[in-house]
Every structure is written in structure tokens, then in C-alpha cells.
Write an enzyme that holds these catalytic residues in place. Structure first.
Site, short mmCIF file in Angstrom:
data_model
loop_
_atom_site.label_atom_id
_atom_site.label_comp_id
_atom_site.label_asym_id
_atom_site.label_seq_id
_atom_site.Cartn_x
_atom_site.Cartn_y
_atom_site.Cartn_z
N THR A 72 0.84 -1.20 0.00
CA THR A 72 0.00 0.00 0.00
C THR A 72 0.87 1.25 0.00
O THR A 72 0.66 2.18 -0.79
CB THR A 72 -0.93 -0.01 1.24
OG1 THR A 72 -1.79 -1.15 1.12
CG2 THR A 72 -1.76 1.26 1.33
N CYS A 325 -9.38 -7.25 1.56
CA CYS A 325 -9.68 -5.93 2.10
C CYS A 325 -11.09 -5.49 1.78
O CYS A 325 -11.67 -4.68 2.47
CB CYS A 325 -8.68 -4.92 1.55
SG CYS A 325 -8.47 -5.13 -0.20
C1 LIG Z 1 -2.48 -6.20 -5.97
C2 LIG Z 1 -2.26 -5.69 -4.58
N1 LIG Z 1 -1.71 -4.48 -4.41
C3 LIG Z 1 -1.47 -3.97 -3.20
C4 LIG Z 1 -1.79 -4.67 -2.05
C5 LIG Z 1 -1.51 -4.07 -0.71
O1 LIG Z 1 -0.35 -4.64 -0.14
P1 LIG Z 1 -0.08 -4.55 1.45
O2 LIG Z 1 -1.08 -5.46 2.09
O3 LIG Z 1 1.33 -5.01 1.61
O4 LIG Z 1 -0.27 -3.14 1.83
C6 LIG Z 1 -2.40 -5.94 -2.17
C7 LIG Z 1 -2.82 -6.68 -0.96
O5 LIG Z 1 -3.87 -7.29 -0.92
C8 LIG Z 1 -2.62 -6.46 -3.46
O6 LIG Z 1 -3.15 -7.67 -3.64
#
Ligand SMILES: Cc1ncc(COP(=O)(O)O)c(C=O)c1O
Length: 383
Positions: A72, A325
Site C-alpha cells: 500500500t 480488504c
Molecule cells: C495487488 C495488490 N496491491 C497492493 C496490495 C496491498 O499490499 P499490502 O497489504 O502489503 O499493503 C495488495 C494486498 O492485498 C494487493 O493484492
């Protein structure tokens, strides 16, 4: 009861070797890596080693790898950082309609700030159309952000082709959200014309709360936080040493091509048995081998995905209705809407996401339990 974890696109189980190295870092290298004394230097060395391990897998220079708190943050930093630094060169930014919220929400903010945002549509396999991208690209475009692998349906974008198109323009950067593609596809950003590549530790059997952003040398990017200058000032703040160490070890251990082929075989068994043995089922998005090895999104007609998730949970099987999420939200998946799935099939969709820890026996157990669960739920729905 047997536990079968098929939610690896949401997060993965930390690898014991990563945990072991983290423990050592946590207990013996707890000094601040910026401290001048020997203990500080020891912690700094561990970060250096982790950076090297990750850079090796991406085939880039370690100096181009910057640690963050996860996917993120890497996405926010890449997109907002480029928009801030290049806004005097142009006002257009491009992304796709199926990105993760950590990309889409940043583009929403850019739109509110006056940028012209173009969202690429996808076909029913979840791939963008390069003709549409060609149409959108102009001299005013400063950023294109496209995910490597989609987290809900596993569609894989043709990054090399996209990179070639983008290379025709000056003052235009190419960012790839590689959170699902790192370790699942051979993506070497430098060779593909990718300027910024986001990755996350907890999707590759490393710890949560740590990630990295590859930033090609020479890329102009404003930092989003001010502080003491760690990570070359791009991402200040005392480093999460044990997290970074665990991430580095997990990166060193990412699946080989042979390992990924093993995961594909399991996916093939899972999908084919479900489609052959359970009526009213469809594989959403790309077909088995055109999609990512670890993701299969399947709809069960006449069944609510959420109810099926809980029914399977009682059998020790952990799956998801879509992105972790957003799967607790009532709104239907925008990714499944984007590939034109009808409402009933969106509601009955389940994402199975695999790892190397799964066996053929596990898959057969899951399909057997699915058969009885789906039959039971359909009977209840008909009452
Ligand atoms: C494609 C994608 N981008 C970004 C993220 C976010 O990553 P993080 O959980 O390390 O913040 C996710 C997590 O589900 C994801 O699947």
C-alpha cells in the site's frame, strides 16, 4: 481437524527460515541501523543484505530498492510521488479499472486535485486493450500505473508490450503494482521499461508490514514524508530491521519456475474437478494457464459466496470471496463487474489462492467438501 489454507492472495504463512532470521535480528541486532557504533553497523549490514537479496530477484541494482511498510505504501509513494514531481510536465495519468484500492484510491485523490485520470477497461479475461492505452497516451501523460497480476482473478498483463508503448514518450513513467506478481512471474522491471515496481513481503511468505519500491535510477519522485533521511530520504523513519530481514529471506526463497509449475498443476486439478463435477460453475477471468499460477476465481451459481466461505471454514478450509480488504464490504466486486460477470455469478464467486504447501490430497479433499457444501446450500436456497 485438517486445516487447508487457500487464501494465499490475501496473505501467506511466514516461511520458518524467514521467521528464524527475524528472531535473530530482533534479539541480537536491535540497535538503530543509523547508530555509529558496532551494533548499529550490524543492523545496517542486515538491511544491506536483505536489499541485495531482493535486488537479485528483480535483477536490479540494490541502490534502486527502497524499503517501505508494504504494498500500500509503495503504491502511494510511487503514484503520488511521481504526480507531485512531474505535474509541471503534464496533467494526464492512466490506470486500469481493476487495480487494488491502494492504487485506485490514490488516483481518485489525483482526480480531486485536478489531474485528468483515464481508466483503462479490461476484456472478459481481465486484460487491458493496448489499443485503448495507445489512444489515451499523449504528450500530456506523466504516469501509467498497471498491476502485474490481478489479486482477484489472477489476470496477467503484457507488461513488455505496454513498456514499449510508454518508452515512446518523454517525462512519462511506468509504475507496476507487483504485489501479486513478485514471486509468481518472472518480471524484471529494468528489462520491461518499468520505472517503479511495488512489492510486499507478506504475499511471499515474509512478515507483514514491510514492502519495497523499486525506483529506476534517475526517476524523479517526490518523497511523501519528511524525516531523518533513511532510505535516501525517499522513505524516512527508523527501519523495521527484523521485518526487512524476514522479507529478504522470503525473497531469497521465492518459488522457482518448477515450483510455479507444481502450483499450476494443483490449480488445474482444482479447477477441472470443480467444473467437471459441480454443475453451474464457471472459472472467472483468464483460463487456467493464461492466469497466475496461484489464483482461481470460480462462481457457484445459486450460492452466496459469503455463505460458502463460512460453510467451508467449518470443514477447515479457508478461502475468500475476493480481495480480503473488500470482502467484508457489502458492495459487489468491481473487478468481477469490470469483466462483465452477471450479478448472480458475482455473488457466488470464490477466490481460491494456492501455495507450494498445498498437496494434491488437499485439493481432492477441498473438492469433495465443496461438492457436498454446494449441494446442501442450493437445497436450502430452493426452499
Ligand atoms: C495487488 C495488490 N496491491 C497492493 C496490495 C496491498 O499490499 P499490502 O497489504 O502489503 O499493503 C495488495 C494486498 O492485498 C494487493 O493484492
Amino acid at each position: 481437524m485438517k486445516e487447508i489454507y487457500l487464501d494465499n492472495a490475501a496473505t501467506t504463512k511466514p516461511h520458518p527460515k524467514a521467521v528464524e532470521e527475524m528472531k535473530i535480528a530482533l534479539t541480537t541486532a536491535y540497535a538503530n541501523p543509523s547508530s555509529l557504533h558496532g551494533m548499529g553497523i550490524k543492523a545496517e549490514k542486515l538491511i544491506k543484505e536483505a536489499r541485495k537479496r531482493i535486488a537479485n530477484k528483480l535483477e536490479v541494482n540494490p541502490k534502486e530498492v527502497y524499503f517501505t511498510s508494504g504494498g500500500t505504501e509503495s503504491n502511494n509513494l510511487a503514484i503520488q510521488g511521481v504526480a507531485n514531481s512531474l505535474k509541471r510536465y503534464g496533467n494526464r495519468v492512466i490506470t486500469t479499472s481493476i487495480e487494488h484500492p491502494s492504487v485506485l484510491e490514490v488516483f481518485n485523490r489525483l482526480e480531486e486535485d485536478g489531474f485528468e485520470v483515464k481508466y483503462l477497461s479490461v476484456d472478459n479475461t481481465g486484460k487491458i486493450k493496448t489499443d485503448e492505452l495507445k489512444k489515451f497516451l499523449n504528450e500530456d501523460t506523466i504516469l501509467v500505473s498497471i498491476m502485474g497480476i490481478n489479486n482477484e482473478i489472477g489476470s496477467i498483463q503484457s507488461l513488455a508490450e505496454i513498456g514499449e508503448l510508454i518508452a515512446n514518450y518523454d517525462n512519462l513513467y511506468f509504475h507496476v503494482d507487483g504485489v501479486q506478481s513478485f514471486a509468481k512471474a518472472d518480471i524484471y522491471p529494468e528489462k520491461l521499461g518499468v520505472d517503479l515496481y511495488s512489492i510486499s513481503s507478506h504475499k511471499i511468505h515474509g512478515p507483514k508490514g514491510v514492502g519495497a519500491l523499486y525506483i529506476r535510477k534517475g526517476t524523479r519522485l517526490d518523497n511523501l514524508m519528511a524525516g531523518s533521511g533513511q532510505e535516501a530520504g525517499i522513505r524516512p523513519g527508523t527501519e523495521n530491521v527484523p521485518g526487512i530481514v524476514g522479507f529478504g529471506k522470503a525473497a531469497e526463497l521465492i518459488p522457482t519456475k518448477e515450483d510455479r509449475d507444481k502450483i499450476y498443476k494443483l490449480k488445474e486439478l482444482l479447477v477441472n474437478r470443480i467444473l467437471d463435477e459441480i454443475e453451474g460453475t464457471v472459472l472467472n477471468g483468464p483460463d487456467i494457464y493464461s492466469g497466475a499460477c496461484h489464483i482461481a476465481n470460480i462462481s457457484f451459481e445459486g450460492v452466496k459466496g459469503e455463505v460458502l466461505v463460512h460453510t467451508l471454514e467449518r470443514e477447515g478450509i479457508y478461502v475468500s470471496t475476493g480481495a480480503a480488504c473488500s470482502s467484508r464490504q457489502e458492495t459487489p466486486s468491481y473487478v468481477l463487474e469490470a469483466i462483465n460477470l452477471r450479478k448472480e455469478m458475482i455473488e457466488g464467486a470464490i477466490r481460491f489462492s494456492l501455495s507450494l504447501e498445498i498437496t494434491e490430497e488437499d485439493i481432492n479433499y477441498v473438492v469433495d467438501k465443496l461438492k457436498t457444501s454446494v449441494t446442501m446450500l442450493r437445497k436450502i436456497m430452493q426452499r
